[in-house]
Design an enzyme around this catalytic site. Sequence first.
Site, mmCIF file in Angstrom:
data_model
loop_
_atom_site.group_PDB
_atom_site.id
_atom_site.type_symbol
_atom_site.label_atom_id
_atom_site.label_comp_id
_atom_site.label_asym_id
_atom_site.label_seq_id
_atom_site.Cartn_x
_atom_site.Cartn_y
_atom_site.Cartn_z
ATOM 1 N N TYR A 93 54.803 40.432 44.093
ATOM 2 C CA TYR A 93 55.363 39.504 43.198
ATOM 3 C C TYR A 93 57.013 39.680 43.581
ATOM 4 O O TYR A 93 57.448 38.894 42.625
ATOM 5 C CB TYR A 93 55.022 39.759 41.615
ATOM 6 C CG TYR A 93 54.103 39.978 41.212
ATOM 7 C CD1 TYR A 93 52.646 39.424 42.325
ATOM 8 C CD2 TYR A 93 53.360 40.055 39.986
ATOM 9 C CE1 TYR A 93 51.533 39.269 41.770
ATOM 10 C CE2 TYR A 93 52.019 40.234 39.548
ATOM 11 C CZ TYR A 93 51.082 39.719 40.645
ATOM 12 O OH TYR A 93 49.865 39.969 40.085
ATOM 13 N N LYS A 126 45.598 52.112 46.284
ATOM 14 C CA LYS A 126 44.519 51.745 47.155
ATOM 15 C C LYS A 126 44.761 52.171 48.558
ATOM 16 O O LYS A 126 44.706 51.366 49.864
ATOM 17 C CB LYS A 126 44.369 50.188 47.330
ATOM 18 C CG LYS A 126 43.013 49.766 47.859
ATOM 19 C CD LYS A 126 41.727 50.194 47.298
ATOM 20 C CE LYS A 126 40.397 49.958 48.174
ATOM 21 N NZ LYS A 126 39.342 50.624 47.723
ATOM 22 N N ASP A 138 39.703 50.054 42.365
ATOM 23 C CA ASP A 138 38.334 49.774 42.333
ATOM 24 C C ASP A 138 37.568 50.760 41.251
ATOM 25 O O ASP A 138 37.002 50.504 40.389
ATOM 26 C CB ASP A 138 37.508 49.358 43.331
ATOM 27 C CG ASP A 138 37.620 50.510 44.639
ATOM 28 O OD1 ASP A 138 38.638 51.268 44.508
ATOM 29 O OD2 ASP A 138 36.973 50.454 45.503
ATOM 30 N N ASP A 148 48.862 44.338 37.008
ATOM 31 C CA ASP A 148 48.674 42.961 36.138
ATOM 32 C C ASP A 148 47.215 43.047 35.740
ATOM 33 O O ASP A 148 46.983 42.505 34.936
ATOM 34 C CB ASP A 148 49.205 41.966 37.201
ATOM 35 C CG ASP A 148 49.252 40.669 36.629
ATOM 36 O OD1 ASP A 148 49.015 40.185 35.323
ATOM 37 O OD2 ASP A 148 49.665 39.610 37.129
ATOM 38 N N ASP A 169 45.302 43.476 32.120
ATOM 39 C CA ASP A 169 44.275 42.837 31.141
ATOM 40 C C ASP A 169 43.037 43.256 30.976
ATOM 41 O O ASP A 169 42.553 42.617 29.900
ATOM 42 C CB ASP A 169 44.330 41.199 32.101
ATOM 43 C CG ASP A 169 45.524 40.514 31.803
ATOM 44 O OD1 ASP A 169 46.442 40.852 31.206
ATOM 45 O OD2 ASP A 169 45.506 39.488 32.748
#
Length: 342
Positions: free
Chosen positions: A132, A179, A212, A236, A240
């Site tokens: 971002y 990751k 994951d 992010d 959520d």
Amino acid sequence: MTVISVLPGDGVGQEVVPEALRVLDDLGLGLEFDVLDHVNAGAYLATGTALSDDDVDRIRRSDAALFGAIGDPRVTSPDYARGVLLRLRFELDLYVNHRPVSLPAERLSPLKDAKRGAIDCVVVRENSEGLYAGIGGALRQATSHEVALDVEVNTHSGVSRILDYAFGIARSEVCMVDKSNAVPNGGRLWQRCWADARRRHPAMVTRHLYVDAAAMRLVSDPAGFDVIVTNNSYGDILSDLAAELGGGIGIATSVNLNPSTGFGLYEPVHGSAPDLAGRGVANPVAAILCAALMLGDLGHTAEAEAVRAAVARTVEAGRCTPDLGGSLGTAQAGAAIRAELG
């Protein structure tokens, strides 16, 4: 005098922030509110300015900021949201996104299991780097040969300071999520900084998960986490997911924080919700809990706990908006919390 910048913003932000301010007023702490109600989509469409230099200076001079929401269907350019939220994050160096998740009533979580304990964790998201950061571009736009690049940015200082923040707030464990098995360059940097951070905090229990696996583990055992720390994009997504497990987006809170200056921008996660705006049914709980989070950071610990307890009691009793199983409107739900607090 403690000055709070208030930015109701757009949509339901203009309905839920006043309820949070009424709660703060009832506490009688002598807070002063500097309301920037001109920062909204209507003003942006009229002037082309999302947030002026004077606005940023006013916010910078305050002790904290309480934010409502940004976003309006009439605005199709991402420049508006970036010009408000991302500008404040970058100019005030609000490099921590702190997302606490605490379930106020067991009936609200689809995965609550009393045998596993309470859902009570924090997702710490690096807030100033990653995907971002806005680094990238496009070649041959709007053609069949278009090439688009969004570059993930990681720095040693940025990764190190977010890891240290996570260790600083942890009660029992820090779980670092990346990751690195598939994203080698940024992954190696995060892994080196993680090893260094663990050496700086040898007494803390630590765990590492790929993103994951972390998503799966949040679903299978949401009560099994204390602090999750990760990069901007993974944070992010995971925050959520955690919010939904902890009762839903209508009660999810966050703060964009600079621990060095102590300044925080406190923001409910639900966004402007244009489909609900103007109907008087938006849930004020997230905004009120953001106010409680702000109070705690400003040193009003007892008052913050009292607000959280009042929210939990009203939600448990069903004195809340329809998304939480009640039948009250925005103002009625806010009044119920204030009555419980009183």
